[in-house]
Write a protein that holds these residues in place. Structure first.
Motif, PDB file in Angstrom:
ATOM      1  N   VAL A   5     -31.849 -12.868  35.409  1.00 23.06           N
ATOM      2  CA  VAL A   5     -30.835 -11.840  35.619  1.00 23.06           C
ATOM      3  C   VAL A   5     -30.084 -12.128  36.912  1.00 23.06           C
ATOM      4  N   LEU A   6     -28.750 -12.046  36.847  1.00 26.60           N
ATOM      5  CA  LEU A   6     -27.907 -12.176  38.030  1.00 26.60           C
ATOM      6  C   LEU A   6     -27.194 -10.837  38.248  1.00 26.60           C
ATOM      7  N   ILE A   7     -27.340 -10.270  39.440  1.00 24.84           N
ATOM      8  CA  ILE A   7     -26.674  -9.020  39.796  1.00 24.84           C
ATOM      9  C   ILE A   7     -25.528  -9.351  40.739  1.00 24.84           C
ATOM     10  N   CYS A   8     -24.306  -9.031  40.322  1.00 26.56           N
ATOM     11  CA  CYS A   8     -23.115  -9.355  41.115  1.00 26.56           C
ATOM     12  C   CYS A   8     -22.442  -8.062  41.573  1.00 26.56           C
ATOM     13  N   ASP A   9     -22.470  -7.833  42.872  1.00 23.07           N
ATOM     14  CA  ASP A   9     -21.853  -6.636  43.457  1.00 23.07           C
ATOM     15  C   ASP A   9     -21.634  -6.918  44.936  1.00 23.07           C
ATOM     16  N   ASP A  10     -20.482  -6.512  45.461  1.00 22.05           N
ATOM     17  CA  ASP A  10     -20.218  -6.754  46.878  1.00 22.05           C
ATOM     18  C   ASP A  10     -21.005  -5.819  47.779  1.00 22.05           C
ATOM     19  N   SER A  11     -21.574  -4.743  47.231  1.00 26.07           N
ATOM     20  CA  SER A  11     -22.356  -3.788  48.010  1.00 26.07           C
ATOM     21  C   SER A  11     -23.838  -4.156  48.002  1.00 26.07           C
ATOM     22  N   LYS A  12     -24.404  -4.364  49.198  1.00 25.59           N
ATOM     23  CA  LYS A  12     -25.840  -4.637  49.296  1.00 25.59           C
ATOM     24  C   LYS A  12     -26.651  -3.468  48.754  1.00 25.59           C
ATOM     25  N   ILE A  13     -26.156  -2.251  49.004  1.00 21.30           N
ATOM     26  CA  ILE A  13     -26.860  -1.060  48.530  1.00 21.30           C
ATOM     27  C   ILE A  13     -26.896  -1.038  47.013  1.00 21.30           C
ATOM     28  N   ALA A  14     -25.759  -1.329  46.385  1.00 21.35           N
ATOM     29  CA  ALA A  14     -25.696  -1.320  44.923  1.00 21.35           C
ATOM     30  C   ALA A  14     -26.587  -2.407  44.333  1.00 21.35           C
ATOM     31  N   ARG A  15     -26.609  -3.586  44.957  1.00 20.25           N
ATOM     32  CA  ARG A  15     -27.464  -4.663  44.456  1.00 20.25           C
ATOM     33  C   ARG A  15     -28.935  -4.258  44.528  1.00 20.25           C
ATOM     34  N   LYS A  16     -29.321  -3.676  45.657  1.00 20.06           N
ATOM     35  CA  LYS A  16     -30.709  -3.269  45.825  1.00 20.06           C
ATOM     36  C   LYS A  16     -31.086  -2.162  44.848  1.00 20.06           C
ATOM     37  N   GLN A  17     -30.192  -1.171  44.702  1.00 27.37           N
ATOM     38  CA  GLN A  17     -30.479  -0.038  43.824  1.00 27.37           C
ATOM     39  C   GLN A  17     -30.642  -0.492  42.378  1.00 27.37           C
ATOM     40  N   GLN A  37     -16.612 -14.846  42.480  1.00 25.77           N
ATOM     41  CA  GLN A  37     -16.569 -16.292  42.667  1.00 25.77           C
ATOM     42  C   GLN A  37     -17.965 -16.857  42.901  1.00 25.77           C
ATOM     43  N   GLU A  38     -18.755 -16.159  43.720  1.00 27.07           N
ATOM     44  CA  GLU A  38     -20.126 -16.625  43.948  1.00 27.07           C
ATOM     45  C   GLU A  38     -20.930 -16.588  42.657  1.00 27.07           C
ATOM     46  N   ALA A  39     -20.728 -15.556  41.844  1.00 23.84           N
ATOM     47  CA  ALA A  39     -21.427 -15.474  40.562  1.00 23.84           C
ATOM     48  C   ALA A  39     -21.056 -16.648  39.670  1.00 23.84           C
ATOM     49  N   LEU A  40     -19.764 -16.966  39.604  1.00 22.09           N
ATOM     50  CA  LEU A  40     -19.327 -18.083  38.762  1.00 22.09           C
ATOM     51  C   LEU A  40     -19.894 -19.409  39.261  1.00 22.09           C
ATOM     52  N   ASP A  41     -19.964 -19.576  40.582  1.00 23.83           N
ATOM     53  CA  ASP A  41     -20.550 -20.802  41.139  1.00 23.83           C
ATOM     54  C   ASP A  41     -22.014 -20.920  40.737  1.00 23.83           C
ATOM     55  N   ILE A  42     -22.737 -19.816  40.812  1.00 21.65           N
ATOM     56  CA  ILE A  42     -24.164 -19.821  40.434  1.00 21.65           C
ATOM     57  C   ILE A  42     -24.313 -20.120  38.948  1.00 21.65           C
ATOM     58  N   LEU A  43     -23.480 -19.470  38.122  1.00 22.84           N
ATOM     59  CA  LEU A  43     -23.580 -19.638  36.672  1.00 22.84           C
ATOM     60  C   LEU A  43     -23.137 -21.027  36.223  1.00 22.84           C
ATOM     61  N   SER A  44     -22.336 -21.694  37.041  1.00 18.80           N
ATOM     62  CA  SER A  44     -21.892 -23.049  36.706  1.00 18.80           C
ATOM     63  C   SER A  44     -23.011 -24.067  36.865  1.00 18.80           C
ATOM     64  N   SER A  45     -23.980 -23.729  37.703  1.00 23.87           N
ATOM     65  CA  SER A  45     -25.050 -24.690  37.990  1.00 23.87           C
ATOM     66  C   SER A  45     -26.401 -24.295  37.417  1.00 23.87           C
ATOM     67  N   SER A  46     -26.489 -23.082  36.866  1.00 26.47           N
ATOM     68  CA  SER A  46     -27.772 -22.618  36.359  1.00 26.47           C
ATOM     69  C   SER A  46     -27.546 -21.598  35.249  1.00 26.47           C
ATOM     70  N   ASP A  47     -28.425 -21.595  34.256  1.00 27.41           N
ATOM     71  CA  ASP A  47     -28.295 -20.670  33.121  1.00 27.41           C
ATOM     72  C   ASP A  47     -28.969 -19.333  33.426  1.00 27.41           C
ATOM     73  N   LEU A  51     -25.913 -10.909  33.082  1.00 29.94           N
ATOM     74  CA  LEU A  51     -25.151 -10.702  34.308  1.00 29.94           C
ATOM     75  C   LEU A  51     -24.778  -9.223  34.404  1.00 29.94           C
ATOM     76  N   PHE A  52     -25.264  -8.557  35.452  1.00 32.51           N
ATOM     77  CA  PHE A  52     -24.812  -7.204  35.770  1.00 32.51           C
ATOM     78  C   PHE A  52     -23.630  -7.363  36.725  1.00 32.51           C
ATOM     79  N   LEU A  53     -22.470  -6.839  36.323  1.00 30.31           N
ATOM     80  CA  LEU A  53     -21.227  -7.162  37.021  1.00 30.31           C
ATOM     81  C   LEU A  53     -20.492  -5.912  37.483  1.00 30.31           C
ATOM     82  N   LYS A  60     -13.024 -12.441  44.100  1.00 31.42           N
ATOM     83  CA  LYS A  60     -12.758 -12.427  42.657  1.00 31.42           C
ATOM     84  C   LYS A  60     -13.420 -11.192  42.080  1.00 31.42           C
ATOM     85  N   ASP A  61     -12.624 -10.315  41.467  1.00 38.05           N
ATOM     86  CA  ASP A  61     -13.179  -9.056  40.978  1.00 38.05           C
ATOM     87  C   ASP A  61     -13.814  -9.224  39.608  1.00 38.05           C
ATOM     88  N   GLY A  62     -14.299  -8.119  39.039  1.00 38.77           N
ATOM     89  CA  GLY A  62     -15.003  -8.199  37.771  1.00 38.77           C
ATOM     90  C   GLY A  62     -14.137  -8.659  36.618  1.00 38.77           C
TER      91      GLY A  62
END
Length: 340
Positions: A5-17, A37-47, A51-53, A60-62
């Motif tokens: 699972v990849l959690i993509c959110d600019d808020s640390k609080i939202a990611r933790k919650q 953009q960071e999510a896409l970079d991660i997904l480009s190199s690993s399956d 994705l929670f977006l 780069k927004d949702g």
């Protein structure tokens, strides 16, 4: 085999919650991205499987992330988790490939039911399962006042935009709320950047509750009035009186739901003054001079609402008194601790 699972959110609080409320009996490996953009970079190199977006993010927004994922040979199942609850936003992300939408903040029970309904998670009592979370997100992580206030403002922003979008039958483009402690001169610079050289009109309203006092300021670029009148079906000549009426109507629609959502998250019933026309067809400097003695140094939350395909833009700003900041900080810290 673990579900990745990849959690993509600019808020640390939202990611933790969100990581905290994933089913505890789910064999899952969780990692994080701070923007699309960071999510896409991660997904480009690993399956990854899921994705929670979030939608409103810098870099780069949702929406941009969903568009980019359409070119991936093996893209994860995307569940959008956002405070933007406009019906058109929900339909838009579904059309772009998201398999589900869930509003912020989500609860463990709601998320569990959603995952089961999507057949992404099933209960197997015979297996001893665990949740593995990436090291970058730890239980001991501390959050700043700005981060906490930004996240609750983000949720409130989405609620208010949904009401305005329904009233006007439009799509509201939402930003990432900005939170800063500003001197009056810095506030003027920020507003000058948003409104640019256009003259503007503004409505202010005071709020107080549980030791917290602040003022909301809704600023409209005067160039917004023709399109606003058109969307509201107003065919009369636009006079100053009609502009004031439009300004007050939109102010009540945006500020009311926004403050209701802020109060609900803080568990505070704010009392408020009547809205006041602060200025009409004036420059930002004139507005600032009008309130300079009152504002001085202030904690400011700014949200710029724009209506897609229309020349309509307005700033919603919360200006907290200096005395309110310690109380607000303590309250937000307490809310974060409750979430842990």
């Amino acid at each position: 085999m673990s579900t990745r699972v990849l959690i993509c959110d600019d808020s640390k609080i939202a990611r933790k919650q969100l990581a905290r409320i994933l089913p505890t009996d789910w064999d899952v490996e969780v990692e994080f991205a701070e923007d699309g953009q960071e999510a896409l970079d991660i997904l480009s190199s690993s399956d990854f499987d899921i994705l929670f977006l979030d939608l409103n993010m810098p870099v780069k927004d949702g929406y941009e992330t969903l568009e980019a994922l359409q070119s991936f040979e093996q893209a994860p199942a995307v569940i959008v988790v956002s405070g933007d609850v406009q019906p058109k936003a929900i339909q838009r992300v579904r059309d772009m490939g998201a398999i589900a939408f869930h509003k912020k903040p989500a609860s463990a029970e709601e998320l569990r039911s959603l995952l089961i309904s999507l057949k992404l998670f099933s209960v197997d009592s015979d297996d001893l399962q665990s949740k593995v979370v990436a090291e970058q997100q730890t239980a001991a992580e501390q959050f700043t006042l700005n981060e906490c206030l930004q996240e609750i403002s983000n949720i409130a922003m989405g609620r208010a935009a949904s009401v305005l979008a329904e009233m006007l039958n439009v799509f509201i483009k939402l930003p990432v709320p900005t939170v800063n402690i500003l001197e009056v001169s810095e506030l003027q610079m920020a507003l000058d950047y948003s409104v640019k050289k256009d003259s503007c009109s503004a409505v202010s309203q005071g709020y107080v509750g549980s030791g917290i006092a602040f003022e909301t300021l809704l600023i409209f670029s005067d160039s917004s009035f023709p399109d606003m009148a058109k969307l509201l079906g107003v065919t009369d000549t636009i006079t100053r009186e009609l502009e004031t009426e439009l300004l007050m109507d939109v102010s009540s629609v945006l500020v009311g739901p926004f403050m209701a959502a802020i109060g609900k998250q803080l568990n505070i019933d704010f009392s408020h003054s009547h809205p006041l026309l602060l200025g009409q067809h004036v420059k930002i400097a004139d507005l600032i001079n009008e309130k300079k003695a009152t504002w001085k140094r202030t904690l400011a939350v700014e949200i710029v609402y724009e209506v897609e395909n229309y020349q309509i833009s307005c700033d919603l700003i919360m200006l907290f008194t200096e005395d309110s900041v310690p109380t607000l900080e303590n309250l937000l810290s307490f809310l974060v601790e409750e979430d842990e």
